[in-house]
Design an enzyme around this catalytic site. Structure first.
Site, short mmCIF file in Angstrom:
data_model
loop_
_atom_site.label_atom_id
_atom_site.label_comp_id
_atom_site.label_asym_id
_atom_site.label_seq_id
_atom_site.Cartn_x
_atom_site.Cartn_y
_atom_site.Cartn_z
N HIS A 1 6.61 3.66 6.26
CA HIS A 1 7.75 3.04 5.71
C HIS A 1 7.38 2.06 4.75
CE1 HIS A 1 11.91 1.64 7.34
NE2 HIS A 1 11.46 0.83 6.38
N ASN B 1 0.75 -1.02 -0.12
CA ASN B 1 -0.08 0.21 0.05
C ASN B 1 0.87 1.27 0.09
OD1 ASN B 1 -2.30 -1.58 0.36
ND2 ASN B 1 -1.96 -1.67 2.51
N HIS C 1 7.11 -1.01 2.88
CA HIS C 1 6.91 -2.54 3.18
C HIS C 1 6.07 -3.32 2.29
CE1 HIS C 1 3.63 -0.47 5.26
NE2 HIS C 1 2.91 -1.58 5.27
P1 AMP Z 1 -0.19 -0.77 5.94
O1 AMP Z 1 -1.34 -0.43 6.60
O2 AMP Z 1 -0.15 -1.21 4.62
O3 AMP Z 1 0.94 0.43 5.90
O4 AMP Z 1 0.52 -2.06 6.65
C1 AMP Z 1 0.94 -1.73 8.08
C2 AMP Z 1 1.02 -3.10 8.96
O5 AMP Z 1 1.90 -3.27 9.90
C3 AMP Z 1 -0.61 -3.70 9.26
O6 AMP Z 1 -0.73 -4.62 8.80
C4 AMP Z 1 -0.23 -3.54 10.81
O7 AMP Z 1 -0.89 -4.68 11.42
C5 AMP Z 1 1.35 -3.92 11.04
N1 AMP Z 1 2.10 -3.55 12.14
C6 AMP Z 1 1.78 -2.08 12.80
N2 AMP Z 1 2.70 -2.17 13.83
C7 AMP Z 1 3.30 -3.38 14.01
C8 AMP Z 1 4.11 -4.11 14.82
N3 AMP Z 1 4.82 -3.39 15.93
N4 AMP Z 1 4.80 -5.25 14.53
C9 AMP Z 1 4.07 -5.90 13.49
N5 AMP Z 1 3.30 -5.33 12.43
C10 AMP Z 1 3.03 -4.10 12.65
#
Ligand code: AMP
Length: 117
Positions: free
Chosen positions: A99, A88, A101
């Protein structure tokens, strides 16, 4: 480069503990804290890059490493491997952590109902 307020930078620097499922020169892989499938991993560049369009030419190796890492993760899945690899980019596209991913998802057909992460 890291951002002091960025949760993924804190995970990369180990300020916040999060076990690494895999790691390569420029990437880490962790489990998503709120999984949307039985396998839901996050492939995260070690440098703070906000979105895919912010990757510089110096960082182009990340793209190949991403494919190599994806192949490596697929080796752990039932064969033949079925998975989704999703990024996304921007708030309007559902990005909640600024950040870069990639979500690596397996064990659920995310297209079977409506496309929803
Ligand atoms: P997005 O919404 O595409 O930016 O994805 C961010 C993802 O990061 C989401 O699926 C969250 O569940 C995940 N997330 C946020 N904080 C953490 C964390 N501390 N450890 C692992 N995953 C995380």
């Amino acid at each position: 480069m890291s951002e002091t307020s960025c949760i993924f930078c804190k995970i990369i620097s180990e300020e916040i503990p999060s076990p690494r499922v895999a790691e390569s020169s420029n990437l880490i892989v962790i489990k998503d804290i709120n999984p949307k499938a039985s396998t839901h991993l996050l492939i995260i560049p070690k440098t703070h890059i906000p979105t895919m369009i912010d990757i510089s030419q110096d960082e182009k190796g990340i793209a190949w490493e991403l494919f190599e890492m994806t192949k490596q993760l697929c080796e752990q899945l039932p064969q033949p491997a079925s998975f989704n690899l999703i990024s996304n980019n921007g708030v309007g596209a559902g990005q909640s952590v600024p950040h870069l991913h990639w979500h690596f998802l397996s064990g659920k057909n995310i297209y079977s109902d409506k496309f929803q992460l």
